[in-house]
Design a protein around this motif. Structure first.
Motif, PDB file in Angstrom:
ATOM      1  N   PHE A 105       0.817  -1.217   0.000  1.00  0.00           N
ATOM      2  CA  PHE A 105       0.000   0.000   0.000  1.00  0.00           C
ATOM      3  C   PHE A 105       0.855   1.274   0.000  1.00  0.00           C
ATOM      4  CE2 PHE A 105      -3.318  -2.784   1.888  1.00  0.00           C
ATOM      5  CZ  PHE A 105      -4.377  -2.442   1.065  1.00  0.00           C
ATOM      6  N   ARG A 106       1.798   1.315   0.940  1.00  0.00           N
ATOM      7  CA  ARG A 106       2.623   2.513   1.075  1.00  0.00           C
ATOM      8  C   ARG A 106       3.982   2.272   0.441  1.00  0.00           C
ATOM      9  NH1 ARG A 106      -0.716   5.629   1.004  1.00  0.00           N
ATOM     10  NH2 ARG A 106      -2.549   5.050   2.171  1.00  0.00           N
ATOM     11  N   CYS A 137      -1.081   2.468  -3.179  1.00  0.00           N
ATOM     12  CA  CYS A 137      -2.075   3.559  -3.094  1.00  0.00           C
ATOM     13  C   CYS A 137      -1.897   4.521  -4.270  1.00  0.00           C
ATOM     14  CB  CYS A 137      -1.855   4.295  -1.781  1.00  0.00           C
ATOM     15  SG  CYS A 137      -2.736   5.850  -1.660  1.00  0.00           S
ATOM     16  N   ILE A 138      -2.901   4.613  -5.130  1.00  0.00           N
ATOM     17  CA  ILE A 138      -2.799   5.488  -6.308  1.00  0.00           C
ATOM     18  C   ILE A 138      -2.736   6.955  -5.892  1.00  0.00           C
ATOM     19  CG2 ILE A 138      -5.301   5.688  -6.710  1.00  0.00           C
ATOM     20  CD1 ILE A 138      -2.649   5.316  -9.479  1.00  0.00           C
ATOM     21  N   PHE A 139      -3.257   7.232  -4.688  1.00  0.00           N
ATOM     22  CA  PHE A 139      -3.279   8.623  -4.245  1.00  0.00           C
ATOM     23  C   PHE A 139      -1.888   9.124  -3.841  1.00  0.00           C
ATOM     24  CE2 PHE A 139      -5.469  12.198  -1.985  1.00  0.00           C
ATOM     25  CZ  PHE A 139      -6.135  12.655  -3.106  1.00  0.00           C
ATOM     26  N   PHE A 163      -0.063  12.572  -2.243  1.00  0.00           N
ATOM     27  CA  PHE A 163       0.789  12.472  -1.059  1.00  0.00           C
ATOM     28  C   PHE A 163       2.273  12.693  -1.335  1.00  0.00           C
ATOM     29  CE2 PHE A 163      -2.641   9.417   0.394  1.00  0.00           C
ATOM     30  CZ  PHE A 163      -3.275  10.381   1.150  1.00  0.00           C
ATOM     31  N   CYS A 170     -10.709   5.861   3.773  1.00  0.00           N
ATOM     32  CA  CYS A 170      -9.502   5.039   3.601  1.00  0.00           C
ATOM     33  C   CYS A 170      -9.158   4.396   4.936  1.00  0.00           C
ATOM     34  CB  CYS A 170      -8.340   5.921   3.149  1.00  0.00           C
ATOM     35  SG  CYS A 170      -6.753   5.059   3.162  1.00  0.00           S
ATOM     36  N   TYR A 188      -6.209   2.694   5.217  1.00  0.00           N
ATOM     37  CA  TYR A 188      -4.816   2.271   5.035  1.00  0.00           C
ATOM     38  C   TYR A 188      -3.792   3.371   5.316  1.00  0.00           C
ATOM     39  CZ  TYR A 188      -7.573  -1.294   2.744  1.00  0.00           C
ATOM     40  OH  TYR A 188      -8.510  -2.256   2.482  1.00  0.00           O
ATOM     41  N   THR A 222      -4.521   7.027   5.725  1.00  0.00           N
ATOM     42  CA  THR A 222      -4.769   8.433   5.431  1.00  0.00           C
ATOM     43  C   THR A 222      -6.071   8.811   6.117  1.00  0.00           C
ATOM     44  OG1 THR A 222      -6.181   8.167   3.510  1.00  0.00           O
ATOM     45  CG2 THR A 222      -3.817   8.047   3.127  1.00  0.00           C
ATOM     46  N   ILE A 265      -8.781  10.192   4.914  1.00  0.00           N
ATOM     47  CA  ILE A 265      -9.928  10.459   4.040  1.00  0.00           C
ATOM     48  C   ILE A 265     -11.183  10.134   4.839  1.00  0.00           C
ATOM     49  CG2 ILE A 265     -11.172   9.757   1.951  1.00  0.00           C
ATOM     50  CD1 ILE A 265      -8.394   9.326   0.686  1.00  0.00           C
ATOM     51  N   CYS A 278      -4.414   0.393  -5.408  1.00  0.00           N
ATOM     52  CA  CYS A 278      -5.618   0.553  -4.589  1.00  0.00           C
ATOM     53  C   CYS A 278      -6.327   1.831  -5.022  1.00  0.00           C
ATOM     54  CB  CYS A 278      -5.233   0.650  -3.115  1.00  0.00           C
ATOM     55  SG  CYS A 278      -6.673   1.002  -2.048  1.00  0.00           S
ATOM     56  N   SER A 279      -7.635   1.741  -5.198  1.00  0.00           N
ATOM     57  CA  SER A 279      -8.438   2.938  -5.502  1.00  0.00           C
ATOM     58  C   SER A 279      -9.741   2.864  -4.703  1.00  0.00           C
ATOM     59  CB  SER A 279      -8.700   3.028  -7.006  1.00  0.00           C
ATOM     60  OG  SER A 279      -9.236   1.810  -7.486  1.00  0.00           O
ATOM     61  N   ALA A 280      -9.649   2.252  -3.513  1.00  0.00           N
ATOM     62  CA  ALA A 280     -10.858   1.975  -2.722  1.00  0.00           C
ATOM     63  C   ALA A 280     -11.614   3.237  -2.332  1.00  0.00           C
ATOM     64  CB  ALA A 280     -10.477   1.182  -1.475  1.00  0.00           C
ATOM     65  N   CYS A 281     -10.893   4.328  -2.101  1.00  0.00           N
ATOM     66  CA  CYS A 281     -11.604   5.548  -1.689  1.00  0.00           C
ATOM     67  C   CYS A 281     -12.451   6.104  -2.832  1.00  0.00           C
ATOM     68  CB  CYS A 281     -10.625   6.596  -1.159  1.00  0.00           C
ATOM     69  SG  CYS A 281      -9.216   6.845  -2.223  1.00  0.00           S
TER      70      CYS A 281
HETATM   71 FE1  SF4 Z   1      -4.877   5.220  -1.174  1.00  0.00          FE
HETATM   72 FE2  SF4 Z   1      -7.493   5.604  -1.377  1.00  0.00          FE
HETATM   73 FE3  SF4 Z   1      -6.498   3.111  -1.197  1.00  0.00          FE
HETATM   74 FE4  SF4 Z   1      -6.420   4.767   0.920  1.00  0.00          FE
HETATM   75  S1  SF4 Z   1      -8.252   3.896  -0.062  1.00  0.00           S
HETATM   76  S2  SF4 Z   1      -4.761   3.449   0.181  1.00  0.00           S
HETATM   77  S3  SF4 Z   1      -6.049   6.761  -0.086  1.00  0.00           S
HETATM   78  S4  SF4 Z   1      -6.182   4.622  -2.875  1.00  0.00           S
END
Ligand code: SF4
Length: 473
Positions: free
Chosen positions: A187-188, A248-250, A255, A394, A396, A398, A400, A443-446
């Protein structure tokens, strides 16, 4: 934009006794964007640990005097923190130090466990004295417990990974070894590099390796454990390829620092691509493209290049903002935006503007930025967002927000445009996310609710979200 990343981790391993504290200081300085609430350094000098940790920015916590108190050594672990779980107080400053029957350990962590509450419940049931809300303490406890049985610290870490689920990039050290770990989903980010004298560096982002004169070697593989010791480095891969890769795509959108390279993709380039896609998908008749500093700037450049509309500086960020203005919380939010940002009247007066930002969370900040530009004379504002709408929290690492606070859960896109005062609004389509990094494993769960791990159960989820809203008060 007011989402915060949880943490930055940093580590140094040398075969010689050197000024590891200063190297860690400069490394943390380069990672400051990942956490501004607290920071700390633990130095290992011949098996003895010396540390300094406190609330504040790296430059505030490590005065010349504080830094000089840390001895030279052959290892150090550092951390800068933005709290998403655990209260903001000195007890939550990292790295965490643990003394146990087989020695000692210092551990720095970035991410959040998705099964932390379950693990803590289980540990409480076993009678362990355990009353922490910190995921890092949970990890430290489990590694320490495994260490009692395991022949080495790396075996203890590997055994602990069987229980952990969620996001954890770790840098930890024992008396004799430094260990870097990335969770099996990845993830990170976590990378390692080397200085010209052979000293190894572990860092959340490559910008911290290059900032101190090092060369990036590579990102750790998801699930990889790298052990640095007097005998050299060893990569252990028993947890690799056990889970789908879910970086994490964000990290790319917001970030990470634009000069960082994550998994061979430049963060700057990913953001420029987002801007280019926005120009294709949501063109606008405008005089100038303006980015919201800092993470909207690269995407604004991409929009400008693709559309042919000139790019200009329309918003200036005050770079000397004190920590109190960037700490979490909703109070004084209105004042914060005005103090943080100001409009360049010469760029915006009488102009039709394409305004690029990385995301909209609650809409409050975006509305204030739009107003700032209107007050400076902007004629039209066409807002473009370099991520899809946030629809989910989120878990994981962050902050959000919980669903009910995310504006995209409550309004349609035209309604959001109206609420923030923009003439038009366009978000990066979710199907275009993979084009930012030319890969589908993220990951794009948010954005889509597709959580790679089991998410906290309702009760635990509520506890988690309660903790988030307490932090945000
Ligand atoms: Fe990143 Fe969004 Fe996945 Fe959290 S839920 S790890 S912010 S992509």
């Amino acid at each position: 934009m007011s989402i915060h990343e949880e943490c930055g981790v940093f580590g140094v391993f040398s075969q010689n006794t050197i000024d590891v504290a200063s190297l860690t200081y400069y490394g943390l300085f380069a990672l400051q964007h990942r956490g501004q609430e607290s920071c700390g350094i633990v130095v290992n000098d011949d098996g003895l640990f010396y540390s300094h940790k406190d609330l504040g920015l790296v430059s505030e916590v490590f005065t010349k005097e504080n830094l000089a108190k840390l001895p030279h050594g052959n290892m150090a672990v550092g951390h800068c923190r933005y709290g998403t779980t655990g209260a903001t107080n000195r007890n939550n400053c990292q790295p965490i130090e643990v003394n146990h029957q087989k020695g000692k350990m210092a551990i720095a962590h970035n991410g959040n466990l998705s099964n932390a509450a379950t693990l803590r419940d289980r540990l409480e049931l076993t009678g362990a004295i355990f009353h922490t809300t910190s995921d890092t303490e949970t990890i430290a406890y489990i590694v320490t417990r495994e260490r009692l049985m395991a022949p080495s610290i790396e075996d203890a870490v590997s055994a602990a990974m069987n229980s952990l689920d969620g996001a954890y990039s770790l840098c930890l050290m024992s008396s004799a070894k430094m260990i870097a770990v990335r969770d099996p989903y990845g993830f990170r980010p976590l990378c390692f590099g080397q200085l010209p004298d052979g000293t190894y560096i572990v860092a959340s982002e490559s910008c911290a390796v290059t900032a101190i004169g090092g060369t990036l070697i590579r990102e750790l593989e998801p699930g990889e454990i790298i052990v640095f010791s007097k005998d050299g480095i060893v990569s252990r891969r028993e947890h690799c390829n056990k889970k789908p890769k879910k970086l994490c795509i964000f990290e790319y959108i917001y970030f990470a620092r634009p000069d960082s390279i994550i998994e061979n993709v430049s963060v700057h380039t990913a953001r420029v691509r987002a801007g280019k896609i926005l120009a294709q998908r949501f063109p606008a008749n405008a005089d100038v493209v303006v980015g919201v500093p800092d993470s909207g700037l690269d995407a604004a450049l991409g929009f400008s290049r693709e559309s042919g509309i000139p790019y200009s500086i329309g918003l200036i960020k005050n770079k000397y903002i004190a920590r109190t203005f960037i700490s979490p919380g909703q109070s004084n939010r209105i004042d914060k935006v005005k103090i943080k940002l100001s409009a360049v009247e010469d760029t915006v007066k009488g102009k039709s503007i394409v305004l690029i930002d990385d995301s909209i969370v609650r809409g409050t900040t975006s509305g204030q930025i739009v107003k700032l530009l209107r007050d400076a004379g902007a004629k039209e504002i066409h807002m473009r967002i370099s991520s899809p709408p946030f629809l989910n929290p989120c878990y994981y690492g962050t902050d959000i927000d919980s669903k009910e606070h995310l504006i995209a859960n409550k309004m349609s896109i035209p309604e959001i445009a109206k609420a923030i005062g923009a003439d038009t609004l366009g978000y990066l389509p979710i199907e275009d996310l993979s084009k930012l990094i030319n890969c589908d494993n993220f990951c794009s769960a948010c954005f889509n609710g597709d959580y790679p791990t089991s998410v906290p159960t309702d009760t635990r989820k509520n506890k988690f979200e309660k903790r988030l809203s307490e932090i945000n008060k």
